[in-house]
Design an enzyme around this catalytic site. Structure first.
Site, PDB file in Angstrom:
ATOM      1  N   GLU A  42      78.855  27.057  -2.667  1.00 45.52           N
ATOM      2  CA  GLU A  42      77.718  26.155  -2.885  1.00 45.52           C
ATOM      3  C   GLU A  42      76.984  25.941  -1.560  1.00 45.52           C
ATOM      4  OE1 GLU A  42      77.071  21.453  -4.007  1.00 45.52           O
ATOM      5  OE2 GLU A  42      78.811  22.510  -4.840  1.00 45.52           O
ATOM      6  N   GLN A  99      62.407  42.328 -16.340  1.00 48.72           N
ATOM      7  CA  GLN A  99      62.760  41.720 -17.633  1.00 48.72           C
ATOM      8  C   GLN A  99      61.561  40.901 -18.118  1.00 48.72           C
ATOM      9  OE1 GLN A  99      66.701  39.791 -17.607  1.00 48.72           O
ATOM     10  NE2 GLN A  99      67.096  40.806 -15.662  1.00 48.72           N
ATOM     11  N   LYS A 200      59.316  60.962 -17.694  1.00 44.83           N
ATOM     12  CA  LYS A 200      60.758  60.927 -17.469  1.00 44.83           C
ATOM     13  C   LYS A 200      61.491  60.400 -18.690  1.00 44.83           C
ATOM     14  CE  LYS A 200      60.837  56.357 -15.189  1.00 44.83           C
ATOM     15  NZ  LYS A 200      61.081  55.639 -13.924  1.00 44.83           N
ATOM     16  N   ASP A 226      54.664  53.936  -6.517  1.00 48.52           N
ATOM     17  CA  ASP A 226      55.350  53.069  -7.475  1.00 48.52           C
ATOM     18  C   ASP A 226      55.482  51.677  -6.863  1.00 48.52           C
ATOM     19  OD1 ASP A 226      56.500  52.439  -9.863  1.00 48.52           O
ATOM     20  OD2 ASP A 226      58.318  53.632  -9.594  1.00 48.52           O
ATOM     21  N   ASP A 230      64.524  51.241  -6.265  1.00 47.74           N
ATOM     22  CA  ASP A 230      65.819  50.564  -6.369  1.00 47.74           C
ATOM     23  C   ASP A 230      66.915  51.538  -5.933  1.00 47.74           C
ATOM     24  OD1 ASP A 230      68.024  49.060  -6.997  1.00 47.74           O
ATOM     25  OD2 ASP A 230      67.442  48.615  -9.041  1.00 47.74           O
ATOM     26  N   GLY A 233      66.531  57.013  -7.470  1.00 46.80           N
ATOM     27  CA  GLY A 233      66.843  58.189  -8.270  1.00 46.80           C
ATOM     28  C   GLY A 233      65.601  58.873  -8.828  1.00 46.80           C
ATOM     29  N   THR A 234      64.681  58.070  -9.358  1.00 42.19           N
ATOM     30  CA  THR A 234      63.451  58.632  -9.926  1.00 42.19           C
ATOM     31  C   THR A 234      62.624  59.324  -8.850  1.00 42.19           C
ATOM     32  OG1 THR A 234      63.342  56.997 -11.700  1.00 42.19           O
ATOM     33  CG2 THR A 234      61.288  58.087 -11.094  1.00 42.19           C
TER      34      THR A 234
END
Length: 319
Positions: A42, A99, A200, A226, A230, A233-234
């Protein structure tokens, strides 16, 4: 720059470097804030100087882990309870932005939840850069200043004087983003900058099984544009496909270099000549020899001045 007195800038633990650069641009000191941590994980935050009657700018990307988001929420709450006039969350990288919709049954819309949490904590305004989806601005009931990384990224690419420059979108969904980047380069180079699109197939999160390029890349200097890198990979797979397809050179330009897992190793071993990104997230450039970082400090500083002086934010970020 123009002088205005009634604001202070503070930083969370992940925003210190960028916040200091912003303060250097503005010629102001970085505010003092302290974070106490307990043995169970905390933590609490408190300001070491008065913020009463001030517009308080809190610089903190909400990148993983979720502690960084919680840290920002606590800073907002502390500022409101200390009688700050306005609290502006400067979120260079807005986490959970991927998200943004319910794309399958029984999933959360994380971006909306984060927007609600920021408002509940007491944020009066948000400054952010290159949201993964533009519609996230509508998740807020407070003003959102949405800045674009291309303002600092495009001049670097234009300065390379690539003879056969072409922009590539890594997927169909990013075509609008890549098209805008191509138009920005056209304005800087005074040359037409064509665009190609990658198709893709992604069977699962952070996994890409196949990439195909729609358009002519033979003999071209390709720049893949882009918003987020992250696992990379792409980008690396796209670079392989393009070099195999006859591209003269391949570079990648992203606003947010998350570079999680073994992304840096993957980039080093890829055909990418370099990866250009902003300092929206704290990145150690020594981890990857192909990494080039451009700062957002000037753009955010101009935005802060525009807000403080009641001027148009969009006009302040045109140049």
């Amino acid at each position: 720059m123009e002088e205005t007195n009634q604001f202070k800038i503070f930083a969370g633990s992940q925003g210190e470097d960028l916040a200091q650069r912003i303060c250097d641009e503005l010629g102001r000191p970085l505010g003092k804030i302290h974070i106490d941590r307990f043995s169970d994980g905390e933590f609490c935050t408190y300001f070491e100087e008065s913020v009463r009657g001030q517009s308080v700018y809190l610089v903190q990307p909400t990148c993983p882990t979720s502690d960084n988001l919680m840290e920002l929420l606590l800073m907002i709450d502390a500022a409101k309870r200390a009688s700050a006039y306005k609290v502006i969350a400067v979120i260079p990288y807005f986490g959970w932005a991927r998200q943004d919709r319910k794309d399958k049954p029984r999933v959360s819309i994380g971006a909306k939840l984060v927007a609600n949490m920021l408002q509940t904590a007491g944020a009066d305004r948000v400054i952010t850069v290159d949201l993964h989806a533009d519609q996230i601005q509508g998740f807020f009931d407070i003003p959102v200043d949405h800045l674009f990384g291309s303002k600092v990224l495009a001049p670097y690419i234009a300065g390379l004087n690539l003879k056969k420059l072409i922009v590539a979108s890594p997927d169909v969904g990013g075509s609008k983003r890549a098209s805008n980047f191509a138009k920005k380069l056209h304005g800087l180079t005074d040359r037409e900058v064509p665009m190609v699109i990658c198709y893709k197939n992604r069977p699962d999160f952070n996994k890409v099984s196949e990439i195909r390029v729609l358009g002519d890349i033979y003999g071209k200097d390709v720049v893949i544009f882009d918003d987020i890198a992250d696992t990379a990979g792409t980008l690396c797979k796209a670079a392989e496909v393009m070099r195999d397809g006859g591209a003269k050179s391949v570079r990648a330009v992203v606003t947010h270099g998350l570079l999680s897992g073994n992304a840096c190793q993957r980039i080093e071993e890829s055909p990418l000549e370099e990866l250009i990104c902003t300092d929206s997230l704290p990145i150690d450039p020594s981890k990857c020899s192909k990494l080039h970082i451009e700062t957002l400090a000037g753009s955010i500083a101009q935005t802060i001045l525009a807000i403080q002086n009641h001027r148009s934010v969009s006009e302040a970020n045109v140049k």
